[in-house]
Every structure is written in structure tokens, then in C-alpha cells.
Design an enzyme around this catalytic site. Structure first.
Site, short mmCIF file in Angstrom:
data_model
loop_
_atom_site.label_atom_id
_atom_site.label_comp_id
_atom_site.label_asym_id
_atom_site.label_seq_id
_atom_site.Cartn_x
_atom_site.Cartn_y
_atom_site.Cartn_z
N LEU B 217 -34.49 31.81 71.31
CA LEU B 217 -35.01 32.90 70.49
C LEU B 217 -36.28 33.50 71.09
O LEU B 217 -36.50 34.71 71.03
CB LEU B 217 -35.26 32.39 69.07
N CYS B 218 -37.13 32.65 71.70
CA CYS B 218 -38.39 33.18 72.23
C CYS B 218 -38.12 34.11 73.42
O CYS B 218 -38.83 35.09 73.63
CB CYS B 218 -39.35 32.05 72.60
N THR B 219 -37.08 33.80 74.19
CA THR B 219 -36.71 34.71 75.29
C THR B 219 -36.27 36.05 74.74
O THR B 219 -36.69 37.11 75.20
CB THR B 219 -35.57 34.09 76.13
N ASN B 222 -39.49 37.72 73.14
CA ASN B 222 -40.71 38.01 73.90
C ASN B 222 -40.51 38.32 75.38
O ASN B 222 -41.20 39.16 75.94
CB ASN B 222 -41.68 36.82 73.80
#
Lengths: 526, 451
Positions: B217-219, B222
Site C-alpha cells: 500500500l505504501c508503494t 507514496n
């Protein structure tokens, strides 16, 4: 798969939607080649029709069915593309009707004459097809058709389906493939000897926890190179690789993902970009040394590629310019991607200009080869493949050099190779006796089949025998074609045809044999 | 399978149609199975008695129905809950453009019944979960052409639950309904023969299914780098936020896909990412698996041959897992997948779950493991147990709203706080199986302390 240009209106065309699931495999350019191709199906059998079905559904341009016989009740038991409304009518017409109904985009045609009649009266009939599929021929007709197609340079896919046995023989003179779609592609990163733009980038970028692992690995590789002295570009042995991994591990602060990925990449990141053996063979091929107007334009590009590799790029292939995904912040990844992409364009441009030079020398128009095609060829350079086929008739020559090794130790018993010879003996039986082995009496025909088989092997100079069990099994079938075996072979054969037409993926070289009793298969080069 | 009564004279009319098949079924063969008896009864059994269920009327299902009908089978049933879409027509050859929107099962059955008069196909426009044991009991053999792993696991569980055991705990062989399972993806495919309780089942080899690709999810949020990251962002974050059509995302609605395509393109531009195409957007949103007619034909044929071998005993069944691909030439490989001694579904053994420390492991951790561990791979498990006082207690259940609300607080509690003991047995139900599984907790805290 190459990414197609963005559609003007985002939604895909109707045709594009219908063929979506396969276009994801061979691309719009593969689909266009398929839709432009016309094929011929010789003899209406279950295996012939199932092969044709596997081409009509994905949208081959057109097909023509050739068969001189009429529909009989026994044909209905195994062929899905005949039904009782056609009893007594032309088989070619019947199956053309029911095949065409599968896909209105495809143009179907039929000729209700036998292959023997056509070969005798207008043999050039077959020359206009992109490929011919045939099945259930006797030995004589098979050889006549195969020889004619070889001389006309039309590929032939010959299918056999008898009882629980099946085979596919591909006869093609030369087949050049740019997109082989290797299953495990190695990324070509050039870390050992970076090109100038990459070296500048790697040298000037600070290695942090946010940059792609490639930069991490380069930093430690450089230290490794320094330590091991001139000439050593990358670790080779397991021990050396472990040293490099340990060096990276030692500098890790915490669990930096890019360091972890760099450690994992030690195994696969090096060694790409060299000329693999398949490509070396292409470079050394006469067709590459001596360009000829009439040859496949592939050879012009291959020669340009060779020139680039040998004369301009120190033995390295043009850069494919494709990067794996790497954990990193967006900017540092995209910057790296751009550098690879630009270099790939630059390399391909050099090859393209060489192609144009050769085209001029051959007095061929400049648009014979476009830059997109060359870019694709450069990206796929490591996987290029050329298949040089053999004549079916060669298999019938005395002491053929490809058959001898197959039977060297008389280890034919119980192997699939034995079935190849048994199926050929079956076809010789058809020619010599004018009847089907075991159609009426197994006991009577097995004696004849045995003598035909041993004479055939003797004539070929092969000192082997085929077990009576195998010949008995052949006779037991009495010519039966089982639908499921035909569907299996037809499915395989259809895909081989698509490979040849789309010039993508490697076809068989050159004989596939399937035994449904043991669920085994093998490919032999005959 | 028993073959009893004498030839039916009405079938004689079909004699010539089946000339080829009869050679194989009525003549002695040296490669035949030891207990094979050449006889006209074999074809009669296929034509009049043998009942085969085909699950799925898609790429494999269409082929299977045709193959079985032309291999002499006379009584087929087919289940499929789906309707026909345009993108099916490149391989699902029993359907035409005029059939778009109709039931696959009904349409396929009608086509086969018209083309092959010796075969009667009965369609079921339904889910496999709509039927119980009494329905599945009527079939001699079940053959699956499914694209869903959950459905495969469910029918596998159903067939296992129908097994009967003798008093000495040995398997009652007559309760086995063989399951032939086919699967394809692009130019790759497999076919397998499963004798439930006897050979490796779907759960024994669960790790053979490729894991689904999930982007962190962070990829996505962000640091996007691939066009797929941009598409996932629009799907997961932007869609819910902007709710553009006041409706949940529908991958088959061109307006929805068009909206995602445009937003993903914007996001990609913002990050200098290239490669967003309409086809890619559709592929990511709908998890599209490439499919061609040829692979489906090959795998269905391999399955149909195994059904034929089992039904007629003419040849030994394949043991038991056939792998195929034709990316580079044509390659096949058959091997014997092994039955797993501690299989979730067919071993009759309670499943052990090692817990390092019951005082730090929460119920949510346990559920996470049940979903992620390769040997479980559950979807949304419900957990109940019998407490020390003999009372049944529901620990968590996501699918019933009121119970979910009442049990949600348990998720963050540790196993110790919940009063669960070492060796406690939990009963787990999940969409992947029609029957419950018993899970036994095994605490390791003591051993850790001893170290």
C-alpha cells in the site's frame, strides 16, 4: 508483449474486446498477422477440424477445406463439425459450413476434390496458402504433398490421431522469430561495465535507503572489482557471490529494503548482454553473412545487429532498456529507467541506420524495415531464434542421419519413438494394401503390418524392431480416431500454426508424439 | 464401476456412429487395464448409465461437454452461474454473439443436445454451493473446468465430506466419487485425477497455485513506479474518495474503466510514469488471466480422456498430475502428486497452529495466519470453540453483521485474555470448504522459557 499505442477513445473496439484474452499474449501486431493469414485444411478428420477450430475462433483470416469424400454415419461419432443433416453430402462443404459458423470474421471455403486429384491436376493450388494442415494421408499422398509444399516454401503441419496415439510433424524450411517470449527473462543491466550515461548517473548519485537496489549493488561491485584486480568484472563462483553479499550485509543499518533486494540480486544481476549461443549461430549463418534480396528481412536486421555488436559495442548486445521494479522512491527509479530507455533508443537507432544502409545496397525500399521493428528486435536480441526445418521425405531415406541416433542402442522398446515408426508403418500399410489395418480383422492384418514394419525399418537401414504389442495396439484401433485424442492434438497443432503465423514463440522442432495411454509426450528432431 | 445388463437393441441403430469407439472398447488390448473386459456393455454403460457432472461451462467446460459427448457419454450435467460475455467468444465455441447475456450452462447444453443426438446435457444455471450432498451423490465422476480456486476447494471439500469409512477406519471405496480437475492460464495448463481420500486432493497441493500479486500500500500511495501502481491507487484510494458514479466499482462497466483509465493516466503523468493503456487498466481491475482456445482444448481433452479411462476401465488412470505448456515447443510432464499426511481437508487430523506466546498473540494474528499461511489460505474464516465450562462461544465471524459487531472486540485481545488454553480446539468455517475444520492451538511459551 509490446505495449500498443494508447487508443484514441479509451474504450477498445468490438473486435479488440472479443479477442482481448489472446491479444494479451501475442499483441495487436500478432493478431493482425493472424487475421491476414489464409490456411488450407487437407482432409476432414476430427483432428483436422479441431485444429481448424483452434484457428477460426481466434480469428484467422480465411480457411479452405479440401476433401473429396461424402459424410458417412461413422464420421459423426468423432467429428463435432459434421451432423446428420449432411449425411451423403460433401464432407468438405459440411465442415466448412459448421466451422465458419464459429466466427463471422473468418472467410471459409471448400474444394470437394481429393488431395491426390488436386496434386495431379493443379498442384499450384496449394502455393497461395500461408500454411497447410493435413491429416490421415497414406504414405504416398503424404510424401507427394509434403514435397510439393517444400518446393513452394509453404509450411506444412501434419497431424496424426489414431486410437490413443497422436503426433504432429512440422515441415518448414526456415522460420525466424524475434519475439520468442522466454519464460524466465534475465534483465540486462550492464552493471559490470556501465555505458557512459549510466556510469555518470551511478557515480554521481548518493546511495541512500531510498534509491533502487541497482545503485547499492553497483557501489559494492565496484569495491569488489577493485579488490580483485583488472579483468574481473563480477563475481562468478558461489564463494565470490557470498563475499559480495556479505559485504553488502555488513553495511546495513537496519532492514533497508533496497539493500535486501541488492543482496538477492547478486545471483541474477550479472552476465547478461553477451551474445548467447543461439544468436552466435545466427550471426555465423550464411544468410547473415551473405544478404539476399529474396530472404526474410530478418537477416538484414540480424546482420545490422551483428555489425553493431561486433564493431560498435565491444561485443555487447544493444541494451534492451527494460528494468525490473525495485523498491525506491519514484524520482530515483524513474530517473534510472529514463537512462536505460534512452540508451536503448540510441542503440536501436544505430542498428536501424545500418539496416537502412544494407537496404540501399540491396536496392530495397527504405520502408521495408521501420524503426519500431528494429527497436523490438534490439530489445529481444538475446532470444532471437531461427528454426531450420527438414523435409518429411528425408525421413524415408536410407540411414538418415537424424533417425540413426534415435535407434542406436536398440532402445526403442517402450519409448514414444517406437510409436513414430509404428504410425509410419500404418501409413505404408494404407498405401500398399489399400485398406486400414485392423478394420475388419486384427489377426489377419497384424501379420501384414509386422512384415511391412520390418521391411520399412530394413529399408531405412535401421537395425531395430518394434514390439508386437505396439503393432497389435495399432491394429486393434482399426483406424479409429478418438475425439478426445484429436482434440488434444488439434489444440496443440493450432497453437503451432499460430506461432508460425504470428512469428512469436518457438514452434516444435519438429515432431511431437503423444501417447494418451500413459499421458506422455516427447519431441523428436527428425 | 459395475457393468451389468445386456445390450439395448435400440442402441444398435447407432452402431456405425460408434464404429471407432467400439474397436477400442470391444477388442482385447495388450496395454489395457488388467480388469478391462472388452464388451459392448462398455459403450452401453457410457450411453445409458454413466452420469458425469461438468462444473463450469466456460473455456474448459465447452470443450469438456463436446469431448465427453463424442467419447460416447450419454448423460451429462453442467453447472455454471455465469452469463456469456463478448470476451468469451475467442474460445468458448458453443456461444455466439446472439447469446451474449444468456446462461452459459443453458446455452452450452442446448448446443450439444442439438449437435450430438446421442448425448443429453442437463444444465444448471446456479452456483455449486446451491447444491448439497444429495445432488452430488448421483454422479459417477465429476470433472471441473473452473477458474476459481475457492470453488475448487469447495467441491473438493464436498467430495471429501461424502466419504464413508468402515468400522476399522478404512475407506469405503464405493463412496469415492473421482474428481478430474483442469486449469489453464495462457499457454500453460494442468489436469489431474483426484480420488478423494485416496490420492492427493486440492488442499494437499494448495501451494501449487501461484500467489496473487499484491502491491504494498505504501508503494501505491507514496512511491509509485509502475503503471500498475497508478491503477491500483485509483482503484483503492481515489474511487472511494470521489465515488464518481455513486456505485461500487464494476469492472464490466466501460464508464467505470474509462474513469479509472483517465485518473490513472493523470497520476502516471504526475510521476513521469509511462505505459498506462486501456487494456492494462482492465487487466489490473478485473484480474484478467490471458486465455486461448488451444490450451483449453488440450487440457479439456486430457481431462476427458481420464474420465473415459475411469468410466470404461480400458486403460489405467494417469497418476496423477499432468503439466503442460507450449511456450517453447510443446512440453508435458506427468508426475504423482503426493497426498499430504497433515492435509487440512483429507487427512482426518486436527490442524495444529503453533503459537509462540498466547499472551502477545491476538485473535487477529491467528486469523491473519489462517489467511496467509500456504497450507490454509482461507478467505474470511469464522471461529468458534467450546470453552472450559462446556459452553460454545463464537470468537469471530465476519459475514454476519450483528455477530461481527458483537465479536469485533475479540480481535485485539490475546489468546490468553480470551481464556483459550494450550491444546484448545477451534472450529473454523470458511468459503473455501462446505465443512468445518478443527484447529488445535499449540502454545510454545513454555519451551521458549526453558531456553
Amino acid at each position: 508483449m509490446s505495449s500498443p499505442a494508447p487508443p484514441k477513445s479509451p474504450e477498445l473496439s468490438d473486435k479488440s474486446k472479443k479477442y482481448d484474452r489472446q491479444i494479451r499474449l501475442w499483441g495487436d501486431h500478432g493478431q493482425a498477422l493472424l487475421e491476414a493469414a489464409t490456411i488450407c485444411v487437407v482432409n476432414v478428420t476430427a483432428v483436422g477440424c479441431e485444429t481448424a477450430k483452434g484457428l477460426v475462433l481466434p480469428g484467422v483470416g480465411g480457411f479452405t477445406v479440401v476433401d473429396g469424400s461424402t459424410v458417412k454415419e461413422e464420421d459423426l461419432g468423432n467429428n463435432f463439425f459434421l451432423d446428420n443433416t449432411f449425411l451423403g453430402k460433401s464432407k468438405a462443404f459440411a465442415c466448412k459450413q459448421l466451422l465458419q459458423e464459429l466466427n463471422p470474421d473468418v472467410i471459409g471455403d471448400y474444394v470437394d476434390e481429393s488431395v491426390d486429384y488436386i496434386l495431379a491436376n493443379r498442384p499450384n493450388f496449394f502455393d497461395s496458402f500461408d500454411l497447410v494442415i493435413a491429416s490421415n494421408l497414406n504414405e504416398q499422398s503424404l510424401l507427394q504433398l509434403a514435397n510439393r509444399l517444400w518446393d513452394s516454401n509453404v509450411p506444412l503441419v501434419y497431424c496424426r490421431s489414431l486410437g490413443m496415439l497422436g503426433s504432429i510433424r512440422l515441415q518448414i524450411k526456415e522460420h525466424c522469430i524475434v519475439e520468442t517470449h522466454p519464460d524466465n527473462r534475465q534483465f540486462d543491466l550492464r552493471l559490470e561495465q556501465p555505458f557512459q550515461a549510466l556510469r555518470d548517473h551511478l557515480e554521481s548519485t548518493e546511495v541512500t535507503s531510498k534509491v533502487p537496489w541497482l545503485l547499492v549493488l553497483y557501489k559494492y561491485l565496484k569495491a569488489w572489482q577493485k579488490e580483485h584486480g583488472a579483468g574481473r568484472l563480477a563475481p562468478g563462483s558461489y564463494k565470490e557471490k557470498t563475499q559480495l553479499r556479505d559485504a553488502i550485509k555488513a553495511d546495513m543499518q537496519k532492514d533497508e529494503e533496497n539493500y535486501e533486494e541488492a543482496i538477492k540480486a547478486v545471483n541474477t544481476a550479472f552476465g547478461a548482454g553477451m551474445v548467447p549461443s543461439n544468436l552466435k549461430a545466427i550471426f555465423e549463418d550464411d544468410a547473415c553473412e551473405q544478404l539476399h534480396k529474396k530472404n526474410d528481412v530478418f537477416w538484414i536486421m540480424a546482420k545490422a545487429l551483428k555489425h553493431f555488436v561486433v564493431e560498435e559495442n565491444k561485443g555487447y548486445l544493444p541494451l534492451p532498456g527494460v528494468l525490473p521494479d525495485m523498491t525506491a522512491n519514484t524520482d530515483s527509479y524513474i530517473a534510472l529507467q529514463q537512462i536505460y530507455h534512452q540508451q536503448a533508443l540510441h542503440d536501436a537507432d544505430q542498428v536501424y541506420h545500418k539496416c537502412q544502409e544494407y537496404l540501399r545496397q540491396l536496392s530495397l525500399p527504405a520502408d521495408t524495415i521501420d524503426d519500431r521493428t528494429v527497436r523490438l528486435l534490439c530489445r529481444e536480441a538475446a532470444g532471437l531464434s531461427v528454426l531450420r526445418g527438414t523435409r518429411i521425405a528425408d525421413e524415408y531415406e536410407y540411414k538418415n542421419c537424424r533417425l540413426l541416433p534415435l535407434v542406436e542402442d536398440n532402445e526403442l522398446q517402450g519409448t514414444l519413438t517406437a510409436y513414430n515408426f509404428a504410425l509410419r508403418a500404418y501409413e505404408r500399410f494404407l498405401s500398399e494394401c489399400g485398406s486400414i489395418p485392423g478394420e475388419c480383422s486384427v489377426e489377419q492384418d497384424i501379420v501384414r503390418l509386422k512384415s511391412i514394419t520390418s521391411k520399412m525399418l530394413n529399408d531405412l537401414g535401421l537395425h531395430v524392431t518394434i514390439s508386437d504389442d505396439v503393432l497389435h495396439e495399432i491394429c486393434r484401433y482399426g483406424g479409429a480416431e478418438l475425439h478426445a485424442v484429436s482434440a488434444f492434438i488439434g489444440g496443440c497443432a493450432a497453437q503451432e500454426v499460430i506461432k508460425i503465423i504470428t512469428k512469436q514463440y518457438k514452434p516444435i522442432d519438429n515432431t511431437f508424439i503423444y501417447n494418451a495411454i500413459s499421458t506422455e509426450s516427447v519431441t523428436l528432431k527428425l | 464401476m459395475s457393468v451389468a445388463s445386456p445390450s439395448n437393441p435400440a442402441l444398435a441403430l447407432q452402431n456405425k456412429r460408434w464404429n471407432g469407439l467400439r474397436n477400442v472398447l470391444e477388442r482385447e488390448g495388450l496395454f489395457c487395464k488388467d480388469d478391462f473386459t472388452p464388451s459392448s456393455d462398455n459403450l452401453e454403460f457410457l450411453q445409458t448409465k454413466c452420469k458425469v457432472l461438468v462444473i463450469g461451462a466456460g473455456g474448459l467446460g465447452c470443450e469438456l461437454l463436446k469431448d465427453l459427448a463424442l467419447m460416447g457419454f450419454g448423460d451429462l450435467h453442467v453447472i455454471d452461474m455465469d452469463t456469456i460475455e463478448l470476451s468469451n467468444l475467442n474460445r468458448q465455441f458453443l456461444f455466439r454473439r446472439t447469446d451474449l447475456g444468456s446462461s452459459k450452462a443453458e446455452c452450452a447444453a442446448r448446443f450439444i443436445n442439438n449437435r450430438v443426438p446421442t448425448c443429453k446435457v442437463t444444465p444448471h444455471f446456479a452456483k455449486i454451493q446451491d447444491f448439497d450432498e444429495s445432488f452430488y451423490q448421483q454422479f459417477h465422476i465429476i470433472v471441473c473446468g473452473l477458474d476459481s480456486i475457492v470453488a475448487r476447494r469447495w467441491i473438493n471439500g464436498m467430495l471429501l465430506s461424502m466419504l464413508r469409512y468402515e468400522e476399522d477406519n478404512s475407506l469405503d471405496v464405493s463412496s469415492i466419487i473421482p474428481m478430474i480437475d483442469g486449469g489453464t492460464e495462457g499457454f500453460k495448463g494442468n489436469a489431474r485425477v483426484i480420488l478423494p481420500g485416496y490420492t492427493a486432493c486440492i488442499e494437499c497441493t494448495l501451494d501449487l497455485f501461484p500467489p496473487q500479486v499484491n502491491y504494498p500500500l505504501c508503494t501505491i500511495a507514496n512511491t509509485p513506479r509502475l503503471p500498475e501502481h497508478c491503477i491500483e491507487y485509483v482503484k483503492i484510494i481515489q474511487w472511494d474518495k470521489e465515488n464518481p458514479f455513486n456505485a461500487p466499482l464494476d469492472g464490466d462497466d466501460p464508464q467505470h474503466i474509462g474513469w479509472i483509465y483517465e485518473r490513472a493516466q493523470e497520476r502516471a503523468n504526475q510521476f513521469n510514469i509511462t505505459g498506462i493503456t486501456y487494456r492494462l487498466v482492465q487487466g489490473v481491475i478485473k484480474h484478467i488471466i490471458p486465455a486461448v482456445a488451444s490450451t483449453n482444448a488440450v487440457i479439456a481433452a486430457a481431462c476427458a480422456l481420464e474420465v473415459f479411462k475411469l468410466a470404461t476401465s480400458c486403460y489405467d488412470s494417469m497418476a496423477n498430475y499432468f503439466n503442460f505448456n507450449d511456450l517453447d515447443g510443446i512440453y508435458s510432464y506427468t508426475y504423482e502428486a503426493e497426498k499430504s499426511d497433515n492435509c487440512l481437508a483429507c487427512s482426518n487430523m486436527p490442524q495444529l497452529l503453533n503459537i509462540e506466546d498466547p499472551n502477545t498473540t491476538t485473535l487477529e494474528d491467528v486469523i491473519k495466519q489462517l489467511c496467509e499461511l500456504p497450507r490454509f489460505q482461507l478467505k474470511s474464516p469464522a471461529l468458534t470453540t467450546i470453552m472450559a465450562d462446556g459452553k460454545q462461544r463464537t470468537l469471530y465471524m465476519a459475514n454476519v453483521k450483528s455477530i461481527e459487531e458483537a465479536t469485533r472486540k475479540n480481535l485485539t485481545q490475546s489468546l490468553g485474555e480470551l481464556g483459550l488454553q494450550d491444546g484448545q480446539q477451534l472450529t473454523i468455517t470458511d468459503a473455501t470448504s462446505p465443512t468445518a475444520m478443527t484447529l488445535q492451538l499449540k502454545y510454545q511459551a513454555n519451551e521458549v522459557e526453558m531456553l
